[in-house]
Design a protein around this motif. Sequence first.
Motif, PDB file in Angstrom:
ATOM      1  N   VAL A   1      86.758 -33.022  10.362  1.00 47.79           N
ATOM      2  CA  VAL A   1      87.164 -32.987  11.796  1.00 47.79           C
ATOM      3  C   VAL A   1      86.405 -33.896  12.589  1.00 47.79           C
ATOM      4  CG1 VAL A   1      87.994 -30.488  11.813  1.00 47.79           C
ATOM      5  CG2 VAL A   1      85.342 -31.169  12.503  1.00 47.79           C
ATOM      6  N   GLY A   2      85.509 -34.673  12.001  1.00 46.36           N
ATOM      7  CA  GLY A   2      85.076 -35.772  12.703  1.00 46.36           C
ATOM      8  C   GLY A   2      83.388 -35.492  12.953  1.00 46.36           C
ATOM      9  N   LYS A   3      82.670 -34.425  12.467  1.00 44.94           N
ATOM     10  CA  LYS A   3      81.365 -33.906  12.841  1.00 44.94           C
ATOM     11  C   LYS A   3      80.586 -35.193  12.524  1.00 44.94           C
ATOM     12  CE  LYS A   3      81.193 -30.581  10.068  1.00 44.94           C
ATOM     13  NZ  LYS A   3      82.471 -30.479   9.288  1.00 44.94           N
ATOM     14  N   SER A   4      80.527 -35.892  11.176  1.00 48.85           N
ATOM     15  CA  SER A   4      79.645 -36.887  10.887  1.00 48.85           C
ATOM     16  C   SER A   4      79.465 -38.033  11.965  1.00 48.85           C
ATOM     17  CB  SER A   4      79.940 -37.421   9.623  1.00 48.85           C
ATOM     18  OG  SER A   4      79.685 -36.201   8.268  1.00 48.85           O
TER      19      SER A   4
ATOM     20  N   PRO B   1      68.684 -37.397  12.607  1.00 48.72           N
ATOM     21  CA  PRO B   1      69.801 -36.587  12.011  1.00 48.72           C
ATOM     22  C   PRO B   1      69.379 -35.611  11.055  1.00 48.72           C
ATOM     23  CG  PRO B   1      69.834 -38.773  10.945  1.00 48.72           C
ATOM     24  CD  PRO B   1      68.486 -38.617  11.844  1.00 48.72           C
ATOM     25  N   PHE B   2      70.176 -34.775  10.822  1.00 46.17           N
ATOM     26  CA  PHE B   2      69.491 -33.739   9.711  1.00 46.17           C
ATOM     27  C   PHE B   2      70.843 -33.077   9.362  1.00 46.17           C
ATOM     28  CE2 PHE B   2      68.244 -29.340   8.308  1.00 46.17           C
ATOM     29  CZ  PHE B   2      67.180 -29.795   7.366  1.00 46.17           C
TER      30      PHE B   2
ATOM     31  N   GLU C   1      67.616 -39.386  -2.761  1.00 39.55           N
ATOM     32  CA  GLU C   1      68.856 -39.711  -2.463  1.00 39.55           C
ATOM     33  C   GLU C   1      69.182 -38.887  -1.268  1.00 39.55           C
ATOM     34  OE1 GLU C   1      71.904 -39.193  -5.848  1.00 39.55           O
ATOM     35  OE2 GLU C   1      70.010 -38.812  -7.059  1.00 39.55           O
ATOM     36  N   ILE C   2      69.994 -39.099  -0.261  1.00 41.27           N
ATOM     37  CA  ILE C   2      70.716 -38.441   0.603  1.00 41.27           C
ATOM     38  C   ILE C   2      72.184 -38.785   0.903  1.00 41.27           C
ATOM     39  CG2 ILE C   2      68.301 -38.220   1.986  1.00 41.27           C
ATOM     40  CD1 ILE C   2      69.638 -40.042   3.975  1.00 41.27           C
ATOM     41  N   GLY C   3      73.017 -38.017   1.656  1.00 45.20           N
ATOM     42  CA  GLY C   3      74.380 -38.432   1.701  1.00 45.20           C
ATOM     43  C   GLY C   3      74.464 -39.752   2.687  1.00 45.20           C
ATOM     44  N   ARG C   4      75.457 -40.312   2.429  1.00 46.62           N
ATOM     45  CA  ARG C   4      75.963 -41.435   3.016  1.00 46.62           C
ATOM     46  C   ARG C   4      76.094 -41.263   4.669  1.00 46.62           C
ATOM     47  NH1 ARG C   4      74.598 -46.249   2.681  1.00 46.62           N
ATOM     48  NH2 ARG C   4      74.816 -46.011   0.507  1.00 46.62           N
ATOM     49  N   ALA C   5      76.713 -40.101   5.063  1.00 45.80           N
ATOM     50  CA  ALA C   5      76.826 -39.884   6.372  1.00 45.80           C
ATOM     51  C   ALA C   5      75.274 -39.829   7.188  1.00 45.80           C
ATOM     52  CB  ALA C   5      77.442 -38.714   6.553  1.00 45.80           C
ATOM     53  N   GLN C   6      74.249 -39.380   6.311  1.00 44.54           N
ATOM     54  CA  GLN C   6      73.039 -39.317   6.965  1.00 44.54           C
ATOM     55  C   GLN C   6      72.268 -40.535   7.154  1.00 44.54           C
ATOM     56  OE1 GLN C   6      74.378 -36.336   5.215  1.00 44.54           O
ATOM     57  NE2 GLN C   6      74.572 -36.012   7.364  1.00 44.54           N
ATOM     58  N   ALA C   7      72.917 -41.453   6.199  1.00 39.38           N
ATOM     59  CA  ALA C   7      72.367 -42.869   6.060  1.00 39.38           C
ATOM     60  C   ALA C   7      72.786 -43.505   7.484  1.00 39.38           C
ATOM     61  CB  ALA C   7      72.548 -43.493   4.830  1.00 39.38           C
ATOM     62  N   LEU C   8      74.183 -43.437   7.578  1.00 40.78           N
ATOM     63  CA  LEU C   8      74.703 -43.842   8.627  1.00 40.78           C
ATOM     64  C   LEU C   8      74.186 -43.404  10.156  1.00 40.78           C
ATOM     65  CD1 LEU C   8      76.974 -45.845  10.054  1.00 40.78           C
ATOM     66  CD2 LEU C   8      78.474 -43.921   9.927  1.00 40.78           C
TER      67      LEU C   8
ATOM     68  N   LEU D   1      65.568 -44.483   6.261  1.00 43.27           N
ATOM     69  CA  LEU D   1      66.242 -43.185   5.763  1.00 43.27           C
ATOM     70  C   LEU D   1      65.093 -42.174   5.317  1.00 43.27           C
ATOM     71  CD1 LEU D   1      69.073 -44.569   3.485  1.00 43.27           C
ATOM     72  CD2 LEU D   1      68.917 -44.221   5.952  1.00 43.27           C
ATOM     73  N   SER D   2      65.248 -40.854   5.352  1.00 40.36           N
ATOM     74  CA  SER D   2      64.241 -40.044   4.757  1.00 40.36           C
ATOM     75  C   SER D   2      65.011 -38.982   3.765  1.00 40.36           C
ATOM     76  CB  SER D   2      63.578 -39.419   6.073  1.00 40.36           C
ATOM     77  OG  SER D   2      62.904 -38.158   5.341  1.00 40.36           O
ATOM     78  N   VAL D   3      64.486 -38.490   2.702  1.00 43.73           N
ATOM     79  CA  VAL D   3      65.272 -37.476   1.895  1.00 43.73           C
ATOM     80  C   VAL D   3      65.372 -36.231   2.859  1.00 43.73           C
ATOM     81  CG1 VAL D   3      64.491 -38.430   0.028  1.00 43.73           C
ATOM     82  CG2 VAL D   3      62.713 -36.703   1.142  1.00 43.73           C
ATOM     83  N   HIS D   4      64.367 -35.996   3.873  1.00 42.94           N
ATOM     84  CA  HIS D   4      64.356 -34.811   4.594  1.00 42.94           C
ATOM     85  C   HIS D   4      65.520 -34.744   5.685  1.00 42.94           C
ATOM     86  CE1 HIS D   4      60.672 -34.003   2.805  1.00 42.94           C
ATOM     87  NE2 HIS D   4      60.121 -35.130   3.123  1.00 42.94           N
ATOM     88  N   MET D   5      66.241 -35.706   5.778  1.00 47.65           N
ATOM     89  CA  MET D   5      67.452 -35.924   6.661  1.00 47.65           C
ATOM     90  C   MET D   5      68.599 -34.886   6.073  1.00 47.65           C
ATOM     91  SD  MET D   5      67.145 -39.694   8.087  1.00 47.65           S
ATOM     92  CE  MET D   5      65.999 -40.294   9.186  1.00 47.65           C
TER      93      MET D   5
END
Length: 490
Positions: free
Chosen positions: A16-19, A38-39, A56-63, A72-76
Amino acid sequence: MSRTPAVMVQGTGSNVGKSLIVAGLCRLLANRGMAVRPFKPQNMSNNAAVTADGGEIGRAQALQAMGCRVPLSVHMNPVLLKPETDTGAQIIVQGKRFGTMRAREYGKQKAELLPRVLESFSRLEAECDILLVEGAGSPAEINLRAGDIANMGFAEAADLPVILCGDIDRGGVIASVVGTHAVLEPSEQDRIKGFFINRFRGDVSLFDDGMREIEARTGWAGLGVIPWFADANKLPAEDALDLSHGQGDGSIRIAVPVISRIANFDDLDPLRMEPGVTLELIGPGTPLPGDADMVLLPGSKSTIGDLAFFKEQGWDIDLKAHHRRGGHILGVCGGYQMLGKTISDPDGIEGTPGTVEGLGYLDVDTVLTPDKSVVEADGTHIPTGAPVSGYEIHIGRTHGPDSASPLMHLQSLNSPARPDGAISADGRVCGTYLHGLFTDDRFRKAFLAGFGTVSDLAYSRRIDTVLDDLAAHLETAFDVEALMRIAENR
């Protein structure tokens, strides 16, 4: 003791566009001089990013981190699920491989991961002025509520206020928001402090009555109606469902077969934005085009399974004809492994132990191994001498006679320089483990020059500009001050 302001954005459903909204709010608040983080407690995606410390983290959290202008942090994104089959996924916890589980098994395990998730949340709290938390899927999925760490389960554990995102473009938005209210427990209804409507096309005032109806039926405050943001497709997509079938009208035609477990498909984004490139994504049941200049085999989360899928579509026959006509072939990561002679899985990492025949365009063999390579890398593209940077994220080791003609020389932090990839004897087929290579303007310019195309695209700068444009877009449509009050009163 006061707590760091924080708010969680949940949605009436997936996609729905959250990211995107969280990324835009990250940039908006960063532009106001705030330290934002971001988290996302739990994410599911095969489109991963690599952190500097090899996680590794999701690409959305990288953006979103790019929106915040922070590393970037793994904790995100402390829990990342990477689907390998329809019923099982690899589990990444705080950046590292935790194991592979079937859905039912993970359902029993996820509550035990909550302390790790809360630990990551606390670490980020200590270093910022505000945390923007993104849910996964929808809190209306009450069949998944037991042990939940992705939506209301986490919101309650961290005592977070929630705002709800509804997508009007898919239709039925009033029912989706009011319906979400109807299925939640009273305590969860109270935790939601407001809602907003995303992706409205046309005159937003036409939805004034709709906003009033939702407010009256839920008791939640309306925070705005977000108009359609046309440049959203210029930002990296997280879900393979967001991939469009084609882009561009350039002189170079690159065909990409969309395999069933396609991974790290943001490798394609810079090519999609190149004016001189026509990037065509080929779906199942559709033959590879006969006039493509290059066929690019992308990364895969399940190489052996996707190799079988590739052959089931008849793409192996199409690829043979493409090569016979003088076409070029590039394989990235899993695609590179498929181009070799064999792929062996002695430990049954991807399923039944054994060896399968590859496509045979490179004289190399791959053995899948339990250890996983997750590193950032810099180096040189040997055929052009162009600098290149990217990241590796794979299991398996690939060796053979064609490895003596590597595609890259790479260097990672605290490790010696090494060759990477292979080039066929005829020079028209090559493979590499390096993801993100087309993001590097220097490499992409040299690569496309080999096909007679001039590239002037500054890709990362373009993404940064779109994030600023998104922030400005939200400033005019979203009640940011109300968001801040909600975050501060947690």
